[in-house]
Design a protein around this motif. Structure first.
Motif, PDB file in Angstrom:
ATOM      1  N   HIS A   1       0.878  -1.135  -0.113  1.00  0.00           N
ATOM      2  CA  HIS A   1       0.065  -0.098  -0.090  1.00  0.00           C
ATOM      3  C   HIS A   1       1.020   1.443   0.005  1.00  0.00           C
ATOM      4  N   ALA A   2       2.047   1.203  -0.632  1.00  0.00           N
ATOM      5  CA  ALA A   2       2.971   2.402  -0.837  1.00  0.00           C
ATOM      6  C   ALA A   2       3.601   2.967   0.198  1.00  0.00           C
ATOM      7  N   THR A   3       3.432   2.033   1.317  1.00  0.00           N
ATOM      8  CA  THR A   3       4.181   2.400   2.619  1.00  0.00           C
ATOM      9  C   THR A   3       5.125   1.187   3.139  1.00  0.00           C
ATOM     10  N   LEU A   4       6.009   1.583   3.998  1.00  0.00           N
ATOM     11  CA  LEU A   4       6.640   0.559   4.916  1.00  0.00           C
ATOM     12  C   LEU A   4       6.168   0.202   6.304  1.00  0.00           C
ATOM     13  N   HIS A   5       6.410  -0.803   6.802  1.00  0.00           N
ATOM     14  CA  HIS A   5       5.647  -1.390   7.812  1.00  0.00           C
ATOM     15  C   HIS A   5       6.248  -2.584   8.400  1.00  0.00           C
ATOM     16  N   TYR A   6       5.979  -3.173   9.646  1.00  0.00           N
ATOM     17  CA  TYR A   6       6.321  -4.486  10.237  1.00  0.00           C
ATOM     18  C   TYR A   6       4.875  -5.284   9.653  1.00  0.00           C
ATOM     19  N   PRO A   7       5.549  -6.559   9.295  1.00  0.00           N
ATOM     20  CA  PRO A   7       4.497  -7.350   9.025  1.00  0.00           C
ATOM     21  C   PRO A   7       3.605  -7.748  10.234  1.00  0.00           C
ATOM     22  N   GLU A   8       2.371  -8.176   9.902  1.00  0.00           N
ATOM     23  CA  GLU A   8       1.562  -8.720  11.048  1.00  0.00           C
ATOM     24  C   GLU A   8       2.037 -10.101  11.643  1.00  0.00           C
TER      25      GLU A   8
END
Ligand SMILES: Nc1ncnc2c1ncn2[C@@H]1O[C@H](COP(=O)(O)OP(=O)(O)OP(=O)(O)O)[C@@H](O)[C@H]1O
Length: 211
Positions: free
Chosen positions: A204-211
């Motif tokens: 979704h066009a951003t960086l995050h930690y995977p769930e």
């Protein structure tokens, strides 16, 4: 280690990444994501080779924009598909990079021997296969005393014997110099070949930690 502030990147007016705030922990971070999600874009921005909005700071002090030379001396980068001037030899590129990165004399010898490159490193890179070019780009990424090494798809085109050698360099570099690694790879590393990796995801066009 590295902090992103109000980061955004667009190509011809089309936004591909937006990261308001993110801090990479020291150690190894493995950035995953689908084709076209923005992994290379993010890694190229962190390496200081593509323009973007916002800022990236190393150790809270050096900005990729405001202290570009000092920053890039400490953040090394190997591209997914490396390209070099074809008329230069591998040895000439190594000398150029080692000088720019303040590496000690003969620093490259360990790496050239490890990947069995001594027989062709004196040849112009225009004669190299894609795997030979990849190996050269990896050697260049270890020169100097980097705080962070950014590797975009480091396993692509490497032969089976080279992969454990690269993993051993990463382990050694981290143990001896405390260097952090940021990497993208569609291919998983063999279990136990690297110390614990922080997994991150671009979607979704951003960086995050995977769930
Ligand atoms: N030079 C460019 N000009 C225009 N659009 C670009 C350019 N480079 C990348 N893009 C676009 O930016 C988006 C992210 O591309 P990027 O190469 O960063 O993805 P990636 O996650 O590394 O993909 P892959 O896993 O296929 O290597 C894609 O939609 C791509 O089309």
């Amino acid at each position: 280690m590295l902090q992103l502030h109000n980061f955004s990147k667009s190509y011809r007016g089309r936004a591909v990444l937006r990261i308001d705030s993110f801090a990479f922990s020291p150690g190894t971070s493995w950035i995953q994501g689908a084709n076209g999600s923005g992994k290379s874009t993010l890694l190229r921005a962190i390496a200081g080779v593509t323009p973007f909005e916002g800022d990236i700071l190393l150790a809270g002090q050096l900005s990729v924009k405001k202290q570009a030379v000092a920053y890039r001396r400490l953040v090394n980068f190997a591209e997914a598909e490396p390209l070099f001037p074809e008329f230069l030899t591998g040895r000439e590129l190594i000398h150029l990079f080692r000088a720019a990165k303040n590496g000690p004399p003969h620093q490259e010898d360990f790496y050239l021997e490890g990947l069995h490159m001594t027989s062709y490193v004196h040849e112009p890179v225009g004669t190299y296969s894609s795997g030979m070019l990849k190996k050269l780009s990896l050697v260049l990424a270890f020169l100097g005393q980097p705080t962070c090494i950014v590797l975009d798809e480091p396993l692509t085109t490497l032969d089976a014997a080279a992969i454990p050698v690269l993993c051993s360099w990463m382990v050694r570099q981290q143990a001896q110099q405390g260097t952090s690694f940021l990497l993208s790879s569609h291919q998983a590393f063999a279990a136990g070949s690297l110390p614990a990796m922080q997994q991150l995801l671009i979607e979704h066009a951003t960086l995050h930690y995977p769930e």
